[in-house]
Design a protein around this motif. Structure first.
Motif, PDB file in Angstrom:
ATOM      1  N   PHE A   1       0.803  -1.224   0.000  1.00 36.19           N
ATOM      2  CA  PHE A   1       0.000   0.000   0.000  1.00 36.19           C
ATOM      3  C   PHE A   1       0.834   1.272   0.000  1.00 36.19           C
ATOM      4  O   PHE A   1       0.278   2.363   0.037  1.00 36.19           O
ATOM      5  CB  PHE A   1      -0.963   0.006   1.186  1.00 36.19           C
ATOM      6  N   SER A   2       2.158   1.147  -0.031  1.00 36.83           N
ATOM      7  CA  SER A   2       2.977   2.359  -0.034  1.00 36.83           C
ATOM      8  C   SER A   2       2.963   2.999  -1.407  1.00 36.83           C
ATOM      9  O   SER A   2       2.867   2.330  -2.432  1.00 36.83           O
ATOM     10  CB  SER A   2       4.413   2.062   0.394  1.00 36.83           C
ATOM     11  N   MET A   3       3.036   4.323  -1.402  1.00 36.35           N
ATOM     12  CA  MET A   3       3.090   5.092  -2.637  1.00 36.35           C
ATOM     13  C   MET A   3       4.438   5.809  -2.677  1.00 36.35           C
ATOM     14  O   MET A   3       5.035   6.072  -1.631  1.00 36.35           O
ATOM     15  CB  MET A   3       1.956   6.108  -2.678  1.00 36.35           C
ATOM     16  N   ILE A   4       4.887   6.123  -3.871  1.00 34.08           N
ATOM     17  CA  ILE A   4       6.169   6.797  -4.026  1.00 34.08           C
ATOM     18  C   ILE A   4       5.908   8.193  -4.548  1.00 34.08           C
ATOM     19  O   ILE A   4       5.237   8.379  -5.570  1.00 34.08           O
ATOM     20  CB  ILE A   4       7.085   6.009  -4.973  1.00 34.08           C
ATOM     21  N   GLY A   5       6.417   9.173  -3.835  1.00 38.21           N
ATOM     22  CA  GLY A   5       6.272  10.570  -4.216  1.00 38.21           C
ATOM     23  C   GLY A   5       7.445  11.360  -3.699  1.00 38.21           C
ATOM     24  O   GLY A   5       8.372  10.814  -3.113  1.00 38.21           O
ATOM     25  N   SER A   6       7.398  12.645  -3.919  1.00 38.54           N
ATOM     26  CA  SER A   6       8.470  13.513  -3.445  1.00 38.54           C
ATOM     27  C   SER A   6       7.889  14.818  -2.935  1.00 38.54           C
ATOM     28  O   SER A   6       6.929  15.339  -3.493  1.00 38.54           O
ATOM     29  CB  SER A   6       9.446  13.812  -4.585  1.00 38.54           C
ATOM     30  N   ASP A   7       8.509  15.333  -1.895  1.00 39.37           N
ATOM     31  CA  ASP A   7       8.125  16.654  -1.401  1.00 39.37           C
ATOM     32  C   ASP A   7       9.166  17.689  -1.808  1.00 39.37           C
ATOM     33  O   ASP A   7       9.213  18.782  -1.287  1.00 39.37           O
ATOM     34  CB  ASP A   7       7.943  16.644   0.113  1.00 39.37           C
ATOM     35  N   GLY A   8      10.019  17.337  -2.770  1.00 41.21           N
ATOM     36  CA  GLY A   8      11.020  18.279  -3.251  1.00 41.21           C
ATOM     37  C   GLY A   8      10.354  19.451  -3.956  1.00 41.21           C
ATOM     38  O   GLY A   8       9.471  19.273  -4.786  1.00 41.21           O
ATOM     39  N   LEU A   9      10.756  20.646  -3.601  1.00 38.17           N
ATOM     40  CA  LEU A   9      10.179  21.854  -4.179  1.00 38.17           C
ATOM     41  C   LEU A   9      11.283  22.716  -4.782  1.00 38.17           C
ATOM     42  O   LEU A   9      12.411  22.716  -4.284  1.00 38.17           O
ATOM     43  CB  LEU A   9       9.451  22.670  -3.098  1.00 38.17           C
ATOM     44  N   PRO A  10      10.959  23.473  -5.822  1.00 43.90           N
ATOM     45  CA  PRO A  10      11.966  24.382  -6.379  1.00 43.90           C
ATOM     46  C   PRO A  10      12.406  25.381  -5.322  1.00 43.90           C
ATOM     47  O   PRO A  10      11.606  25.802  -4.487  1.00 43.90           O
ATOM     48  CB  PRO A  10      11.224  25.089  -7.515  1.00 43.90           C
ATOM     49  N   PRO A  11      13.675  25.775  -5.354  1.00 40.29           N
ATOM     50  CA  PRO A  11      14.170  26.710  -4.343  1.00 40.29           C
ATOM     51  C   PRO A  11      13.697  28.123  -4.626  1.00 40.29           C
ATOM     52  O   PRO A  11      13.440  28.499  -5.768  1.00 40.29           O
ATOM     53  CB  PRO A  11      15.688  26.611  -4.497  1.00 40.29           C
ATOM     54  N   GLY A  12      13.579  28.895  -3.578  1.00 34.53           N
ATOM     55  CA  GLY A  12      13.311  30.320  -3.717  1.00 34.53           C
ATOM     56  C   GLY A  12      14.600  31.084  -3.462  1.00 34.53           C
ATOM     57  O   GLY A  12      15.511  30.594  -2.795  1.00 34.53           O
TER      58      GLY A  12
END
Length: 142
Positions: A19-30
Motif C-alpha cells: 500500500f505504499s506510494m512513491i512521491g516527493s516533497d522536493g520543491l523548487p528553491p526560492g
C-alpha cells in the motif's frame, strides 16, 4: 537543514509494502537556494536502485506506486493511468540506463535515461532539453 536519519532497511521495508506510494516533497528553491536532490532524483532513484539494481520492486509495481495508486488514493480521477480520455502525463525512459544524478552539491542535475516528458499531452522535455511548454497545473481531488 539537512538531516540524515533514514535507515536503508526501513526505506526498503516501506517502499516494498503493497500500500505504499512513491512521491516527493522536493520543491523548487526560492531566492537562489538549493533544493533537496530528491526534487530531481526521487523517481529515477527508485527505478534504478530498487527496480533495476536490487529487484526489490518490479517495474510495473514501481510505476503503479508512482502513478495510478497515488491518483486513486487522492481522488485525482483524470491521472495515473494510460487510457483514452485521461490526461496524457507520460515519461519515456530507458529502464537500463535511468540513473539519478542529483547531489547535495548539484541538486538540479537531470537524471540520465529520460528521453521525454509529456504533460497534459504536450512535450515538456525532449532528450534532456526543456521545450518551454507550460502545460502543468495544480491538481485537486475530484
Amino acid at each position: 537543514m539537512t538531516v540524515f536519519a533514514m535507515d536503508e532497511a526501513d526505506v526498503a521495508t516501506a517502499i516494498s509494502h503493497p500500500f505504499s506510494m512513491i512521491g516527493s516533497d522536493g520543491l523548487p528553491p526560492g531566492n537562489d537556494g538549493k533544493p533537496h536532490p530528491r526534487m530531481f532524483g526521487t523517481f529515477p532513484r527508485i527505478l534504478a536502485k530498487y527496480v533495476r539494481d536490487t529487484g526489490l520492486l518490479s517495474l510495473p509495481e514501481a510505476v503503479r506506486k508512482m502513478t495510478g495508486l497515488p491518483a486513486e488514493a487522492f481522488g485525482i480521477n483524470d491521472r495515473g493511468l494510460i487510457r483514452q480520455g485521461l490526461a496524457a502525463d507520460l515519461v519515456l525512459f530507458d529502464a537500463e540506463t535511468i540513473t539519478d544524478r542529483a547531489t547535495y552539491e548539484q541538486p538540479q542535475r537531470p537524471a540520465d535515461g529520460i528521453r521525454m516528458v509529456v504533460v497534459n499531452g504536450r512535450i515538456a522535455v525532449e532528450e534532456g532539453e526543456y521545450t518551454g511548454a507550460r502545460a502543468g497545473r495544480r491538481l485537486t481531488a475530484a
